[in-house]
Design a protein around this motif. Structure first.
Motif, PDB file in Angstrom:
ATOM      1  N   PHE A  51     -12.367  -1.678 -55.618  1.00 20.09           N
ATOM      2  CA  PHE A  51     -13.259  -2.581 -56.333  1.00 20.09           C
ATOM      3  C   PHE A  51     -13.399  -2.231 -57.803  1.00 20.09           C
ATOM      4  CE2 PHE A  51     -14.838  -2.237 -51.883  1.00 20.09           C
ATOM      5  CZ  PHE A  51     -14.407  -3.485 -51.466  1.00 20.09           C
ATOM      6  N   MET A  52     -12.556  -1.304 -58.272  1.00 18.72           N
ATOM      7  CA  MET A  52     -12.598  -0.867 -59.663  1.00 18.72           C
ATOM      8  C   MET A  52     -11.412  -1.439 -60.434  1.00 18.72           C
ATOM      9  SD  MET A  52     -15.322   0.997 -59.848  1.00 18.72           S
ATOM     10  CE  MET A  52     -15.120   1.929 -61.374  1.00 18.72           C
ATOM     11  N   THR A  53     -11.574  -1.483 -61.755  1.00 17.43           N
ATOM     12  CA  THR A  53     -10.515  -1.930 -62.653  1.00 17.43           C
ATOM     13  C   THR A  53     -10.307  -0.849 -63.706  1.00 17.43           C
ATOM     14  OG1 THR A  53     -11.136  -4.247 -62.344  1.00 17.43           O
ATOM     15  CG2 THR A  53      -9.803  -3.720 -64.285  1.00 17.43           C
ATOM     16  N   PRO A  54      -9.063  -0.440 -63.970  1.00 18.12           N
ATOM     17  CA  PRO A  54      -8.847   0.576 -65.005  1.00 18.12           C
ATOM     18  C   PRO A  54      -9.530   0.193 -66.312  1.00 18.12           C
ATOM     19  CG  PRO A  54      -6.821   0.207 -63.789  1.00 18.12           C
ATOM     20  CD  PRO A  54      -7.800  -0.823 -63.300  1.00 18.12           C
ATOM     21  N   GLY A  55     -10.249   1.149 -66.863  1.00 19.03           N
ATOM     22  CA  GLY A  55     -11.009   0.915 -68.078  1.00 19.03           C
ATOM     23  C   GLY A  55     -12.491   0.699 -67.847  1.00 19.03           C
ATOM     24  N   ASP A  56     -12.920   0.496 -66.595  1.00 23.94           N
ATOM     25  CA  ASP A  56     -14.351   0.345 -66.300  1.00 23.94           C
ATOM     26  C   ASP A  56     -15.112   1.576 -66.785  1.00 23.94           C
ATOM     27  OD1 ASP A  56     -14.002  -2.094 -65.080  1.00 23.94           O
ATOM     28  OD2 ASP A  56     -14.223  -1.354 -63.023  1.00 23.94           O
ATOM     29  N   ILE A  57     -16.245   1.343 -67.457  1.00 18.85           N
ATOM     30  CA  ILE A  57     -17.086   2.432 -67.936  1.00 18.85           C
ATOM     31  C   ILE A  57     -18.071   2.811 -66.841  1.00 18.85           C
ATOM     32  CG2 ILE A  57     -18.755   3.155 -69.680  1.00 18.85           C
ATOM     33  CD1 ILE A  57     -17.488   1.131 -71.591  1.00 18.85           C
ATOM     34  N   LEU A  58     -18.133   4.100 -66.537  1.00 21.45           N
ATOM     35  CA  LEU A  58     -18.911   4.603 -65.413  1.00 21.45           C
ATOM     36  C   LEU A  58     -20.324   5.017 -65.834  1.00 21.45           C
ATOM     37  CD1 LEU A  58     -16.084   6.827 -63.892  1.00 21.45           C
ATOM     38  CD2 LEU A  58     -16.841   4.613 -63.030  1.00 21.45           C
ATOM     39  N   GLY A  59     -21.160   5.242 -64.830  1.00 20.94           N
ATOM     40  CA  GLY A  59     -22.462   5.862 -65.065  1.00 20.94           C
ATOM     41  C   GLY A  59     -23.634   4.910 -64.991  1.00 20.94           C
ATOM     42  N   HIS A  60     -24.768   5.419 -64.448  1.00 21.31           N
ATOM     43  CA  HIS A  60     -25.944   4.550 -64.294  1.00 21.31           C
ATOM     44  C   HIS A  60     -27.256   5.331 -64.331  1.00 21.31           C
ATOM     45  CE1 HIS A  60     -24.670   5.775 -60.166  1.00 21.31           C
ATOM     46  NE2 HIS A  60     -25.971   5.946 -59.997  1.00 21.31           N
ATOM     47  N   GLU A  61     -27.274   6.493 -65.008  1.00 22.19           N
ATOM     48  CA  GLU A  61     -28.484   7.305 -65.061  1.00 22.19           C
ATOM     49  C   GLU A  61     -28.808   7.713 -66.497  1.00 22.19           C
ATOM     50  OE1 GLU A  61     -28.142   9.419 -60.639  1.00 22.19           O
ATOM     51  OE2 GLU A  61     -28.083  10.663 -62.439  1.00 22.19           O
ATOM     52  N   PRO A  62     -29.142   6.754 -67.376  1.00 25.84           N
ATOM     53  CA  PRO A  62     -29.292   7.102 -68.791  1.00 25.84           C
ATOM     54  C   PRO A  62     -30.740   7.258 -69.261  1.00 25.84           C
ATOM     55  CG  PRO A  62     -29.031   4.735 -68.581  1.00 25.84           C
ATOM     56  CD  PRO A  62     -29.052   5.303 -67.167  1.00 25.84           C
ATOM     57  N   ILE A  63     -30.887   8.092 -70.281  1.00 26.81           N
ATOM     58  CA  ILE A  63     -32.085   8.162 -71.094  1.00 26.81           C
ATOM     59  C   ILE A  63     -31.607   8.127 -72.537  1.00 26.81           C
ATOM     60  CG2 ILE A  63     -32.088  10.688 -71.069  1.00 26.81           C
ATOM     61  CD1 ILE A  63     -35.116  10.632 -71.174  1.00 26.81           C
ATOM     62  N   GLY A  64     -32.387   7.483 -73.414  1.00 28.16           N
ATOM     63  CA  GLY A  64     -31.934   7.406 -74.793  1.00 28.16           C
ATOM     64  C   GLY A  64     -32.952   6.765 -75.711  1.00 28.16           C
ATOM     65  N   ILE A  65     -32.479   6.411 -76.897  1.00 26.85           N
ATOM     66  CA  ILE A  65     -33.315   5.853 -77.957  1.00 26.85           C
ATOM     67  C   ILE A  65     -32.869   4.426 -78.249  1.00 26.85           C
ATOM     68  CG2 ILE A  65     -34.140   6.142 -80.318  1.00 26.85           C
ATOM     69  CD1 ILE A  65     -34.885   8.451 -78.435  1.00 26.85           C
ATOM     70  N   PRO A 149     -42.775   9.235 -73.478  1.00 27.77           N
ATOM     71  CA  PRO A 149     -43.233   9.852 -74.725  1.00 27.77           C
ATOM     72  C   PRO A 149     -42.163  10.698 -75.390  1.00 27.77           C
ATOM     73  CG  PRO A 149     -44.155  10.988 -72.828  1.00 27.77           C
ATOM     74  CD  PRO A 149     -43.463   9.773 -72.297  1.00 27.77           C
ATOM     75  N   GLU A 150     -42.287  10.840 -76.697  1.00 30.37           N
ATOM     76  CA  GLU A 150     -41.449  11.783 -77.427  1.00 30.37           C
ATOM     77  C   GLU A 150     -41.899  13.200 -77.109  1.00 30.37           C
ATOM     78  OE1 GLU A 150     -38.842  11.181 -79.243  1.00 30.37           O
ATOM     79  OE2 GLU A 150     -38.983   9.010 -79.015  1.00 30.37           O
ATOM     80  N   GLY A 151     -41.021  14.142 -77.272  1.00 34.27           N
ATOM     81  CA  GLY A 151     -41.410  15.538 -77.135  1.00 34.27           C
ATOM     82  C   GLY A 151     -40.727  16.277 -76.016  1.00 34.27           C
ATOM     83  N   PRO A 152     -41.087  15.991 -74.738  1.00 33.71           N
ATOM     84  CA  PRO A 152     -40.467  16.755 -73.645  1.00 33.71           C
ATOM     85  C   PRO A 152     -38.953  16.542 -73.619  1.00 33.71           C
ATOM     86  CG  PRO A 152     -42.402  15.573 -72.863  1.00 33.71           C
ATOM     87  CD  PRO A 152     -42.120  15.075 -74.248  1.00 33.71           C
ATOM     88  N   PRO A 153     -38.205  17.528 -73.141  1.00 36.87           N
ATOM     89  CA  PRO A 153     -36.745  17.371 -73.073  1.00 36.87           C
ATOM     90  C   PRO A 153     -36.357  16.258 -72.110  1.00 36.87           C
ATOM     91  CG  PRO A 153     -37.447  19.341 -71.896  1.00 36.87           C
ATOM     92  CD  PRO A 153     -38.647  18.841 -72.629  1.00 36.87           C
ATOM     93  N   ASP A 154     -35.118  15.803 -72.231  1.00 36.38           N
ATOM     94  CA  ASP A 154     -34.628  14.704 -71.401  1.00 36.38           C
ATOM     95  C   ASP A 154     -34.818  14.971 -69.912  1.00 36.38           C
ATOM     96  OD1 ASP A 154     -33.861  13.350 -73.659  1.00 36.38           O
ATOM     97  OD2 ASP A 154     -31.712  13.469 -73.285  1.00 36.38           O
TER      98      ASP A 154
END
Length: 396
Positions: A51-65, A149-154
């Motif tokens: 069910f995958m195609t070469p080039g698919d970007i993986l991952g589903h657990e993000p934290i960010g800005i 909140p800002e401050g604590p690590p990821d």
């Protein structure tokens, strides 16, 4: 930007791909600061390749800005720190309003007959570019992202994307009586966290089952009564050993946190390996109709749970032709609950536990933190259970 791309069975690469942009008014773009490697990602690495195609970007657990928001996202602005749930949901349809964002009627992948779209998880769930990348486009950003909140690590909050709500739902679905008992099969990230959640939610005894020494040691250090499955000659001996700790009845609930790649069924393993090596155009329709799982953990759960107890299935299964012991399920009057975690249903309940006291042990939950460039090594290490790898976070 750099991103982790799927190129074939056991073949992930860090490549340069176009930066994401705002495409709809309800989009946001975030700069990812940490992204987790999930056991579900390993299914793409090994089993669900059709069910995958070469080039698919993986991952589903993000934290960010947050970098940019569309005109239809009133509650976010550039600079906000957010965790993004692994599922994409609108927050306004009947399913979302009833606590089931994994079944969101706005983002359901109806062409495949599946539920809500997911980040980085096959064409069955929309082929949405994933979060193991420097930047991420977030559809339905008016609902999904959780401001923190800002401050604590990821590490304090990143697990709100998947691990924490998945473990929380597993325990909630297990319906453990106050002071009751639960057995957790599989002490990877979800099983480990499910043990911790069960403890803080009032379980009297928590039994953990695995075969990896480092995982058993982690759980035991937090008060879990552990059982090394490899020390028993067969399933019956394991079941008897745990039953002996519960007046011969078995635990009130069992959580299966193993799923489709369980040990213990050589024929099913061979079938999975064979299909994952076949041409995708040929094997895809076969897997949609006739795929099989390795059900050793599920069969153990059914045998182990007490009569009238509850099974909570949190390990990912994908088989369509699996034999189920329906007579045993019916005779033992077992309740079975399962499904992808409804992240926003549980996030407000979980947040009060993400304090400086850290009752769930999130601050040191990760065993490895690696730069994104080392993603191929991270996948191989996690898949082979090397170097004590239980939870890996990658930083772009």
């Amino acid at each position: 930007m750099k991103a982790v791309t799927w190129q074939g069975k056991r073949d992930v690469r860090v490549e340069t791909v176009p930066d994401p942009t705002i495409q709809e008014p309800t989009d946001a773009v975030i700069r990812v600061t940490s992204s987790g490697l999930c056991g579900s990602d390993l299914h793409l690495y090994e089993v669900l390749t059709a069910f995958m195609t070469p080039g698919d970007i993986l991952g589903h657990e993000p934290i960010g800005i947050v970098e940019e928001v569309g005109a239809g996202v009133p509650d976010l602005m550039a600079g906000d720190r957010v965790v993004v749930p692994f599922q994409i949901a609108c927050g306004d349809c009947w399913m979302c309003l009833n606590g089931l964002p994994t079944q969101c009627e706005t983002t359901q992948v109806s062409a495949e007959g599946m539920g809500a779209a997911l980040f980085g998880y096959t064409r069955l769930y929309g082929s949405v570019p994933g979060a193991q990348a420097e930047y991420l486009r977030v559809p339905q950003a008016q609902f999904g992202p959780i401001k923190i909140p800002e401050g604590p690590p990821d590490d304090r909050f990143v697990y709100l994307s998947d691990v924490l709500p998945t473990a929380w739902q597993a325990v909630a679905y297990a319906d453990i009586p106050q002071g009751g008992s639960v057995a957790v099969l599989g002490l990877g990230p979800i099983g480990d966290m499910a043990c911790r959640v069960a403890q803080v939610r009032g379980a009297g005894r928590v039994f953990g089952v695995d075969r990896v020494p480092e995982r058993l040691r982690r759980a035991k250090d937090r008060g879990v009564e552990t059982f090394d499955v490899s020390s028993f000659d067969n399933e019956k001996e394991l079941v008897t050993a745990i039953r002996d700790q519960t007046d011969g009845r078995g635990p009130d609930a069992v959580i299966d946190a193993v799923g489709t790649e369980a040990h213990g069924n050589a024929l099913a393993k061979l079938a999975q390996q064979a299909t994952s090596s076949m041409p995708r155009k040929l094997v895809s329709p076969l897997m949609e109709r006739f795929s099989i799982d390795r059900l050793a953990a599920l069969h153990t759960a059914i045998e182990l749970v007490r009569r009238g107890g509850t099974l909570s299935l949190v390990g990912v299964y994908g088989g369509m032709a699996d034999p189920m012991p329906m007579l045993t399920l019916f005779d033992k009057q077992i309740q079975v609950r399962m499904g992808q975690a409804n992240v926003r249903r549980w996030s407000d309940e979980i947040l009060p536990y993400l304090t400086d006291e850290d009752p769930l042990g999130v601050d040191d939950f990760a065993t490895h933190r690696l730069p994104l460039d080392e993603a191929p090594h991270a996948y191989e290490m996690f898949q082979k259970k090397q170097d004590g790898a239980v939870k890996i976070l990658m930083q772009p």
